[in-house]
Design a protein around this motif. Sequence first.
Motif, PDB file in Angstrom:
ATOM      1  N   ALA A   1       0.846  -1.205   0.000  1.00 58.68           N
ATOM      2  CA  ALA A   1       0.000   0.000   0.000  1.00 58.68           C
ATOM      3  C   ALA A   1       0.879   1.252   0.000  1.00 58.68           C
ATOM      4  O   ALA A   1       0.599   2.228  -0.725  1.00 58.68           O
ATOM      5  N   ILE A   2       1.944   1.239   0.782  1.00 56.83           N
ATOM      6  CA  ILE A   2       2.849   2.396   0.831  1.00 56.83           C
ATOM      7  C   ILE A   2       3.579   2.549  -0.508  1.00 56.83           C
ATOM      8  O   ILE A   2       3.695   3.646  -1.059  1.00 56.83           O
ATOM      9  N   ALA A   3       4.054   1.432  -1.040  1.00 55.27           N
ATOM     10  CA  ALA A   3       4.784   1.471  -2.310  1.00 55.27           C
ATOM     11  C   ALA A   3       3.879   2.015  -3.425  1.00 55.27           C
ATOM     12  O   ALA A   3       4.313   2.830  -4.247  1.00 55.27           O
ATOM     13  N   ASP A   4       2.622   1.593  -3.417  1.00 51.81           N
ATOM     14  CA  ASP A   4       1.679   2.078  -4.443  1.00 51.81           C
ATOM     15  C   ASP A   4       1.439   3.579  -4.285  1.00 51.81           C
ATOM     16  O   ASP A   4       1.432   4.323  -5.258  1.00 51.81           O
ATOM     17  N   LYS A   5       1.248   3.997  -3.036  1.00 49.47           N
ATOM     18  CA  LYS A   5       0.936   5.413  -2.779  1.00 49.47           C
ATOM     19  C   LYS A   5       2.071   6.335  -3.225  1.00 49.47           C
ATOM     20  O   LYS A   5       1.829   7.409  -3.752  1.00 49.47           O
ATOM     21  N   TYR A   6       3.324   5.894  -3.021  1.00 51.53           N
ATOM     22  CA  TYR A   6       4.470   6.771  -3.318  1.00 51.53           C
ATOM     23  C   TYR A   6       5.249   6.314  -4.550  1.00 51.53           C
ATOM     24  O   TYR A   6       6.334   6.827  -4.823  1.00 51.53           O
ATOM     25  N   ASN A   7       4.687   5.356  -5.266  1.00 53.99           N
ATOM     26  CA  ASN A   7       5.327   4.856  -6.487  1.00 53.99           C
ATOM     27  C   ASN A   7       6.768   4.371  -6.232  1.00 53.99           C
ATOM     28  O   ASN A   7       7.717   4.813  -6.884  1.00 53.99           O
ATOM     29  N   LEU A   8       6.911   3.477  -5.278  1.00 56.71           N
ATOM     30  CA  LEU A   8       8.231   2.958  -4.902  1.00 56.71           C
ATOM     31  C   LEU A   8       8.387   1.512  -5.358  1.00 56.71           C
ATOM     32  O   LEU A   8       7.412   0.743  -5.390  1.00 56.71           O
ATOM     33  N   VAL A   9       9.611   1.163  -5.674  1.00 60.24           N
ATOM     34  CA  VAL A   9       9.949  -0.228  -5.999  1.00 60.24           C
ATOM     35  C   VAL A   9       9.991  -1.028  -4.693  1.00 60.24           C
ATOM     36  O   VAL A   9      10.467  -0.516  -3.673  1.00 60.24           O
TER      37      VAL A   9
END
Length: 356
Positions: free
Chosen positions: A139-147
Motif C-alpha cells: 500500500a505504501i509502495a503504491d501510494k508513493y510509487n516505490l519499488v
Amino acid sequence: MIPVSKPYIGEEEKTYVMEVLASGMLAQGPRVAKLEERFAQLCGVKHAIATTSGTTALHVALLAHGIGPGDEVITTPFTFIASANSILFTGAKPVFVDIAEETFNIDPALIEAAITPRTKAIMPVHLYGYVCDMDALQAIADKYNLVILEDACQAVGATYQGKVAGSFGTGAFSLYATKNVMSGEGGMITTNDDAVAEQCRLIRNHGMKRRYYHEMVGYNFRMSDLHAAIGLAQMDRLERFTQARRGNAQYLNANLKTVVTPKVKDGYGHVWHQYTIRVDGGRDRDAAVKQLDDAGVGTGIFYPVPAHQQEYMVEEAGEFHLPVAEKLAKEVISLPVHPQLTQADLETIVAEVNKL
Ligand SMILES: Cc1ncc(COP(=O)(O)O)c(C=O)c1O
C-alpha cells in the motif's frame, strides 16, 4: 555439540556435481538454467536470474531498477549487513526504519515518516524466514510509487497470504552454505518484470548479449554449473526440509518456558531459517549463550550490532535512533532448528534453555 546449522549433503548433491565435472563444462550452463527455472516455479514468477551470492543478487536487482547516486532506499537495520551494503554499492543511501518487536521485521507504521522525494525503493528483509507485512508495504509502495525489492535471502519458500516470498516485488535470495536451499555460495533474483529481468542478465555478465559486444558496464556475477548442481539437489529436498523445520519450531514453541519464543501470525508461512528466542528483561545474553555452549547447545546471534550502528555505516548513512532494533540486538539468541535435529537433540535444547 548440537550445531546451530548443519548443511545436508546427500548422494544426489555428490552425483550431480560429479556429472558436471565429467561434462567438462563447469561455468554457467544448463544446470544454472534449470535451477533458475525451478526457482521461478517455486516463487510463481516469470523470471529467475542466478548470481554468485545473495549480496550480488541484491546489488544487481537494485541496479536493474535504476537505483544509484542521489537515491534513498528504505530498509531495516535488523539484518545481515549485505542488505545495507548492496544499497551503498549503487551510490544510493540506506534509510533505516525501526522494526516491530513481535516480528523482528521492518515496522510498516514507521515507513511513511522516512519517505522523502529521493526515496526510490523499499527493501523489506524477511528475517529468519518470516515474510514482512506485505499488504501494508505494498500500500505504501503504491501510494508513493516505490519499488519493492525483497531481501528474501533467508526466506526461500516462505509465504504471506498464500503468496511466496520473492513474488511481491523483485526478490533476492542467498544460496549460501547454511541457507534452507544452498549451493555452497550463490544467489537468485526473481521478478515478473521482463525489462528488469533483461537488465539483471546484462549486469550479471558484463553487459553482454552477443559475445564480446557490450551494451553497458556490467560485472561477472555468474553462478557456475558446479554450484547450480548442488542447488538442484537441494531444491528436491526443500518441501520435506521445510516441514521438518516447522515441526522442530512447533516443538520448541510448545516446550520452551523461560524465554520469549517467536510467534507466527495467521496467514504467514514461516520457513524457520532461524528459530530466535529473546532473553528479555535486562538478563545477561552473553551468560545465557555461554551456559548453552557449555551444555552442548549451539547458538547464533543474528545480529549483535544493527546495521545503522556499524561505525562506517554512521559515516555513510548518518545517525539513526532505532530503539526496538537496538534493544532486540541485545536479547536475541538463535537456537538449532535445522532438519537434521533428532528428538533427543530437541529434548536437550528444551531442557537446557529451560534452565536459563
Ligand atoms: C538477510 C540477508 N541478506 C543478504 C545476505 C547475503 O547473502 P550472501 O551471503 O549469499 O551474499 C544474507 C546471507 O547471509 C542474508 O541473510
